[in-house]
Enzyme design. Structure first.
Site, PDB file in Angstrom:
ATOM      1  N   CYS A  47       0.831  -1.212   0.000  1.00 58.02           N
ATOM      2  CA  CYS A  47       0.000   0.000   0.000  1.00 58.02           C
ATOM      3  C   CYS A  47       0.863   1.258   0.000  1.00 58.02           C
ATOM      4  O   CYS A  47       0.647   2.170  -0.794  1.00 58.02           O
ATOM      5  CB  CYS A  47      -0.939  -0.011   1.197  1.00 58.02           C
ATOM      6  SG  CYS A  47      -1.962   1.459   1.289  1.00 58.02           S
ATOM      7  N   CYS A  52      -1.614   1.769  -2.944  1.00 57.97           N
ATOM      8  CA  CYS A  52      -2.588   2.842  -2.679  1.00 57.97           C
ATOM      9  C   CYS A  52      -2.000   4.256  -2.673  1.00 57.97           C
ATOM     10  O   CYS A  52      -2.539   5.144  -3.337  1.00 57.97           O
ATOM     11  CB  CYS A  52      -3.269   2.662  -1.321  1.00 57.97           C
ATOM     12  SG  CYS A  52      -3.324   0.998  -0.672  1.00 57.97           S
ATOM     13  N   LYS A  55      -0.117   5.435  -5.921  1.00 58.07           N
ATOM     14  CA  LYS A  55      -1.170   5.432  -6.955  1.00 58.07           C
ATOM     15  C   LYS A  55      -2.062   6.653  -6.821  1.00 58.07           C
ATOM     16  O   LYS A  55      -2.373   7.331  -7.798  1.00 58.07           O
ATOM     17  CB  LYS A  55      -1.974   4.129  -6.853  1.00 58.07           C
ATOM     18  CG  LYS A  55      -3.131   3.958  -7.820  1.00 58.07           C
ATOM     19  CD  LYS A  55      -4.421   4.583  -7.364  1.00 58.07           C
ATOM     20  CE  LYS A  55      -4.840   4.245  -5.968  1.00 58.07           C
ATOM     21  NZ  LYS A  55      -5.318   2.896  -5.794  1.00 58.07           N
ATOM     22  N   TYR A 181      -9.171  -3.483 -10.717  1.00 57.84           N
ATOM     23  CA  TYR A 181      -8.750  -2.251 -10.040  1.00 57.84           C
ATOM     24  C   TYR A 181      -7.532  -1.589 -10.689  1.00 57.84           C
ATOM     25  O   TYR A 181      -7.559  -0.424 -11.073  1.00 57.84           O
ATOM     26  CB  TYR A 181      -8.338  -2.570  -8.598  1.00 57.84           C
ATOM     27  CG  TYR A 181      -9.427  -2.714  -7.582  1.00 57.84           C
ATOM     28  CD1 TYR A 181      -9.798  -1.639  -6.789  1.00 57.84           C
ATOM     29  CD2 TYR A 181     -10.045  -3.931  -7.352  1.00 57.84           C
ATOM     30  CE1 TYR A 181     -10.762  -1.769  -5.799  1.00 57.84           C
ATOM     31  CE2 TYR A 181     -11.009  -4.078  -6.369  1.00 57.84           C
ATOM     32  CZ  TYR A 181     -11.365  -2.988  -5.595  1.00 57.84           C
ATOM     33  OH  TYR A 181     -12.310  -3.124  -4.625  1.00 57.84           O
ATOM     34  N   GLU A 185      -7.312   1.862 -13.009  1.00 57.89           N
ATOM     35  CA  GLU A 185      -6.661   3.001 -12.348  1.00 57.89           C
ATOM     36  C   GLU A 185      -5.454   3.469 -13.167  1.00 57.89           C
ATOM     37  O   GLU A 185      -5.274   4.673 -13.399  1.00 57.89           O
ATOM     38  CB  GLU A 185      -6.223   2.614 -10.933  1.00 57.89           C
ATOM     39  CG  GLU A 185      -7.406   2.452  -9.985  1.00 57.89           C
ATOM     40  CD  GLU A 185      -7.023   2.152  -8.548  1.00 57.89           C
ATOM     41  OE1 GLU A 185      -7.869   2.329  -7.672  1.00 57.89           O
ATOM     42  OE2 GLU A 185      -5.873   1.740  -8.287  1.00 57.89           O
ATOM     43  N   ALA A 341     -13.354   1.794  -3.183  1.00 55.02           N
ATOM     44  CA  ALA A 341     -13.326   2.768  -4.275  1.00 55.02           C
ATOM     45  C   ALA A 341     -12.246   2.389  -5.261  1.00 55.02           C
ATOM     46  O   ALA A 341     -11.221   1.822  -4.888  1.00 55.02           O
ATOM     47  CB  ALA A 341     -13.057   4.168  -3.739  1.00 55.02           C
ATOM     48  N   HIS A 436     -27.002  21.040  -0.538  1.00 61.41           N
ATOM     49  CA  HIS A 436     -27.171  21.595  -1.877  1.00 61.41           C
ATOM     50  C   HIS A 436     -26.199  22.728  -2.129  1.00 61.41           C
ATOM     51  O   HIS A 436     -25.995  23.537  -1.240  1.00 61.41           O
ATOM     52  CB  HIS A 436     -28.608  22.097  -2.017  1.00 61.41           C
ATOM     53  CG  HIS A 436     -28.961  22.484  -3.407  1.00 61.41           C
ATOM     54  ND1 HIS A 436     -29.086  21.552  -4.427  1.00 61.41           N
ATOM     55  CD2 HIS A 436     -29.192  23.693  -3.962  1.00 61.41           C
ATOM     56  CE1 HIS A 436     -29.387  22.193  -5.537  1.00 61.41           C
ATOM     57  NE2 HIS A 436     -29.459  23.485  -5.289  1.00 61.41           N
ATOM     58  N   GLU A 441     -25.946  14.782  -2.781  1.00 60.97           N
ATOM     59  CA  GLU A 441     -27.340  14.921  -2.340  1.00 60.97           C
ATOM     60  C   GLU A 441     -28.277  14.008  -3.134  1.00 60.97           C
ATOM     61  O   GLU A 441     -29.366  13.667  -2.682  1.00 60.97           O
ATOM     62  CB  GLU A 441     -27.813  16.371  -2.415  1.00 60.97           C
ATOM     63  CG  GLU A 441     -27.965  16.912  -3.819  1.00 60.97           C
ATOM     64  CD  GLU A 441     -28.448  18.371  -3.841  1.00 60.97           C
ATOM     65  OE1 GLU A 441     -29.369  18.698  -3.079  1.00 60.97           O
ATOM     66  OE2 GLU A 441     -27.895  19.167  -4.623  1.00 60.97           O
TER      67      GLU A 441
HETATM   68  P1  NDP Z   1      -8.202  -7.626  -9.965  1.00 61.17           P
HETATM   69  O1  NDP Z   1      -8.536  -8.954  -9.436  1.00 61.17           O
HETATM   70  O2  NDP Z   1      -8.972  -6.451  -9.532  1.00 61.17           O
HETATM   71  O3  NDP Z   1      -8.236  -7.651 -11.544  1.00 61.17           O
HETATM   72  C1  NDP Z   1      -7.471  -8.574 -12.262  1.00 61.17           C
HETATM   73  C2  NDP Z   1      -7.863  -8.460 -13.717  1.00 61.17           C
HETATM   74  O4  NDP Z   1      -6.970  -9.241 -14.489  1.00 61.17           O
HETATM   75  C3  NDP Z   1      -9.262  -8.974 -13.982  1.00 61.17           C
HETATM   76  O5  NDP Z   1      -9.860  -8.147 -14.934  1.00 61.17           O
HETATM   77  C4  NDP Z   1      -9.004 -10.363 -14.521  1.00 61.17           C
HETATM   78  O6  NDP Z   1      -9.967 -10.804 -15.436  1.00 61.17           O
HETATM   79  C5  NDP Z   1      -7.710 -10.154 -15.268  1.00 61.17           C
HETATM   80  N1  NDP Z   1      -6.941 -11.387 -15.404  1.00 61.17           N
HETATM   81  C6  NDP Z   1      -6.643 -12.292 -14.441  1.00 61.17           C
HETATM   82  N2  NDP Z   1      -5.891 -13.281 -14.943  1.00 61.17           N
HETATM   83  C7  NDP Z   1      -5.708 -13.005 -16.243  1.00 61.17           C
HETATM   84  C8  NDP Z   1      -5.028 -13.663 -17.300  1.00 61.17           C
HETATM   85  N3  NDP Z   1      -4.385 -14.801 -17.090  1.00 61.17           N
HETATM   86  N4  NDP Z   1      -5.047 -13.095 -18.515  1.00 61.17           N
HETATM   87  C9  NDP Z   1      -5.709 -11.935 -18.724  1.00 61.17           C
HETATM   88  N5  NDP Z   1      -6.360 -11.269 -17.777  1.00 61.17           N
HETATM   89  C10 NDP Z   1      -6.367 -11.803 -16.535  1.00 61.17           C
HETATM   90  O7  NDP Z   1      -6.631  -7.477  -9.650  1.00 61.17           O
HETATM   91  P2  NDP Z   1      -5.640  -6.246  -9.756  1.00 61.17           P
HETATM   92  O8  NDP Z   1      -4.352  -6.843 -10.187  1.00 61.17           O
HETATM   93  O9  NDP Z   1      -6.224  -5.138 -10.541  1.00 61.17           O
HETATM   94  O10 NDP Z   1      -5.525  -5.785  -8.249  1.00 61.17           O
HETATM   95  C11 NDP Z   1      -5.262  -6.739  -7.225  1.00 61.17           C
HETATM   96  C12 NDP Z   1      -6.086  -6.476  -6.016  1.00 61.17           C
HETATM   97  O11 NDP Z   1      -5.525  -5.393  -5.284  1.00 61.17           O
HETATM   98  C13 NDP Z   1      -7.521  -6.037  -6.280  1.00 61.17           C
HETATM   99  O12 NDP Z   1      -8.387  -7.099  -6.511  1.00 61.17           O
HETATM  100  C14 NDP Z   1      -7.853  -5.310  -5.021  1.00 61.17           C
HETATM  101  O13 NDP Z   1      -8.229  -6.256  -4.061  1.00 61.17           O
HETATM  102  C15 NDP Z   1      -6.545  -4.655  -4.649  1.00 61.17           C
HETATM  103  N6  NDP Z   1      -6.505  -3.250  -5.112  1.00 61.17           N
HETATM  104  C16 NDP Z   1      -7.324  -2.342  -4.529  1.00 61.17           C
HETATM  105  C17 NDP Z   1      -7.322  -1.030  -4.939  1.00 61.17           C
HETATM  106  C18 NDP Z   1      -8.246  -0.038  -4.312  1.00 61.17           C
HETATM  107  O14 NDP Z   1      -8.790  -0.305  -3.243  1.00 61.17           O
HETATM  108  N7  NDP Z   1      -8.506   1.105  -4.949  1.00 61.17           N
HETATM  109  C19 NDP Z   1      -6.427  -0.563  -6.000  1.00 61.17           C
HETATM  110  C20 NDP Z   1      -5.628  -1.620  -6.561  1.00 61.17           C
HETATM  111  C21 NDP Z   1      -5.663  -2.903  -6.124  1.00 61.17           C
HETATM  112  P3  NDP Z   1     -11.322 -11.545 -14.987  1.00 61.17           P
HETATM  113  O15 NDP Z   1     -12.175 -10.495 -14.383  1.00 61.17           O
HETATM  114  O16 NDP Z   1     -11.828 -12.056 -16.285  1.00 61.17           O
HETATM  115  O17 NDP Z   1     -10.903 -12.611 -14.037  1.00 61.17           O
END
Ligand code: NDP
Length: 452
Positions: A47, A52, A55, A181, A185, A341, A436, A441
């Site tokens: 983070c 976080c 980012k 995510y 982002e 978020a 407002h 709101e």
């Molecule tokens: P996510 O799980 O959010 O997203 C992973 C993405 O990669 C999905 O769209 C998934 O597709 C795709 N994917 C997975 N495997 C493959 C593959 N082999 N080939 C192609 N695409 C693939 O993970 P992130 O890496 O974005 O982030 C990790 C975690 O970190 C998040 O889930 C969240 O918990 C945390 N995070 C939180 C944030 C916040 O609170 N703002 C910001 C960043 C991260 P599919 O949907 O089809 O499985």
């Protein structure tokens, strides 16, 4: 009078100095426990160092583009804005170094003993760090997670979120792979900073698992911001020069390819299985509601348990664990109605059930929604729309889910989340007077259900 020597070197030994590990350690020490922690890198974990915090700083940087753009509609004349990546990275590095120091000081001030290096579990009460054995009544594994990259030819030419924060220069053309995510982002950040950005996602709709309308609308909004969104497209190989061939046969050439394709728990090489800890199919440590693993003295919190991989969830699990272990108050963490978020442009935020998840339950629903141009955009040619949605149980009138896309969605949903967590009903939302003129709101002025 005779005093007996403590049986263990410490009461709690924590492996991993990220958000969860640091919080569990210092709160436990505050409860009077003798605590030690091992960290091989910088304190603060994903983070603070590569997640976080940097980012969000980058996201602020990216948002200025829009601010400069609409400034003219408010009468401002702004010269040609210029962006310097090196300045942003240097200033970000300085802030992260400050936070690393804050985390470390919090630990030392709480009396936690710091061990620099990788720890390995030798038995249920012993760890080894840099050749030294330390015994503990309880072991806590808080080692987090690591980006995972699909096994395609040329994957080593791409980067992950581990490297993205320290790029020597901003690419001219970037491909971001994934639809979750990090993908949305970073695609937003790149586009905001002027990079020609393509997002390729293997599925039909971004943000799988979120309310379907959020994923659909976010794709449209990001496209308006200039991001090329390619759905049902996944890289099949990457050739030198970052020439990418997609599985549908299309090709593209980029200066940077970022894989944002999920993360896997950091459990390798820790001696977990030999100690009797069981891992699930995803390699995460299996724990009960109190965060206890299959071994009585070994506990785990945060991403390594793959429950809800969010920093505030890890810190909540940490606080609960400290109470369980050192205050004699077994405290489970309630993982229901956790707000979250996504700091894409525009922001997405949500709490509770998506419409799809709510429909999978018993009973009828009422869906309320609104979509509007914000007042801030009303003087410019902006076509951006803010979107809000409430998912309501038709019988009890309880608000099951609240969802939003638009500026500051995270700031707004945090307050709404309190109401949802308390079990507020739609009439209670309606009885709340709006502030407002705000976008927020609208959450208390949606009168007619859009659908049932
Ligand atoms: P996510 O799980 O959010 O997203 C992973 C993405 O990669 C999905 O769209 C998934 O597709 C795709 N994917 C997975 N495997 C493959 C593959 N082999 N080939 C192609 N695409 C693939 O993970 P992130 O890496 O974005 O982030 C990790 C975690 O970190 C998040 O889930 C969240 O918990 C945390 N995070 C939180 C944030 C916040 O609170 N703002 C910001 C960043 C991260 P599919 O949907 O089809 O499985």
């Amino acid at each position: 009078m005779s005093t007996s020597l403590p049986r263990y070197d410490c009461d709690l030994f924590t492996i991993g100095g990220g958000s969860g590990g640091v919080r569990a350690s210092r709160v436990s020490a505050g409860y009077g426990a003798r605590v030690a922690i091992a960290e091989s890198g910088r304190f603060g974990g994903t983070c603070v160092n590569v997640g976080c915090i940097p980012k969000k700083l980058f996201s602020f940087a990216a948002h200025f583009r829009e601010d400069f753009r609409i400034a003219a509609s408010f009468g401002w004349t702004v010269g040609e804005p210029r962006f310097d990546w090196a300045t942003l990275v240097a200033n970000k590095d300085r802030e992260i170094a400050r936070l690393n120091g804050v985390y470390e000081r919090l630990l030392t001030n709480a009396g936690v003993a710091i061990h620099r290096g990788r720890a390995r579990i030798v038995d249920p009460h012993t760890v080894e760090v840099e050749g030294r054995s330390i015994t503990a009544r309880h072991l806590l594994v808080a080692t987090g997670s690591w980006p995972q990259v699909p096994a395609i030819p040329g994957r080593e030419l791409a980067v992950t979120s581990n490297e993205i924060f320290a790029l020597g220069q901003l690419p001219r053309r970037a491909l971001v792979v994934g639809g979750g995510y990090i993908a949305v982002e970073f695609a937003s950040i790149f586009a905001g900073l002027g990079v020609a950005t393509t997002l390729a996602y293997r599925g039909a709709r971004l943000l799988r698992g979120f309310d379907a309308e959020l994923g659909e609308r976010l794709a449209a909004e990001m496209a308006q911001n200039g991001v090329t969104i390619r759905l049902r497209a996944n890289p099949a190989m990457i050739a030198p020069g970052l020439r990418v061939t997609f599985d549908d046969g299309a090709t593209g050439e980029y200066d940077l390819v970022l894989f944002a394709t999920g993360r896997k728990p950091n459990t390798a090489g820790l001696g977990l299985e030999a100690a009797g800890v069981t891992l699930d199919g995803a390699g995460a440590i299996g724990v009960d509601a109190l965060s206890r693993s299959a071994v009585e003295s070994i506990w785990a919190i945060g991403d390594v348990t793959n429950r809800l991989n969010l920093t505030p969830v890890a810190t909540a699990e940490a606080m609960a664990l400290a109470r369980t272990l050192f205050r004699g108050e077994p405290t489970p963490v309630d993982h229901a109605n956790v707000p979250t978020a996504i700091f894409s442009d525009p922001n997405v935020a949500t709490v509770g059930l998506s419409e799809e998840a709510a429909r999978a339950r018993e009973g009828g629903l009422q869906i309320f929604k609104t979509s509007f141009r914000s007042l801030r955009d009303s003087l410019s040619a902006s076509e951006h729309r803010t979107f809000m949605k409430l998912v309501v149980d038709a019988k009890t009138q309880r608000v099951l889910g609240a969802h939003m896309i638009g500026p500051d969605a995270g700031e707004i949903i945090q307050g709404v989340a309190i109401a949802v967590k308390m079990g507020a009903t739609k009439p209670q939302f309606d009885a709340t007077i709006g502030i407002h003129p705000t976008a927020a709101e609208e959450f208390v002025t949606m009168r007619e259900p859009a659908s049932a």
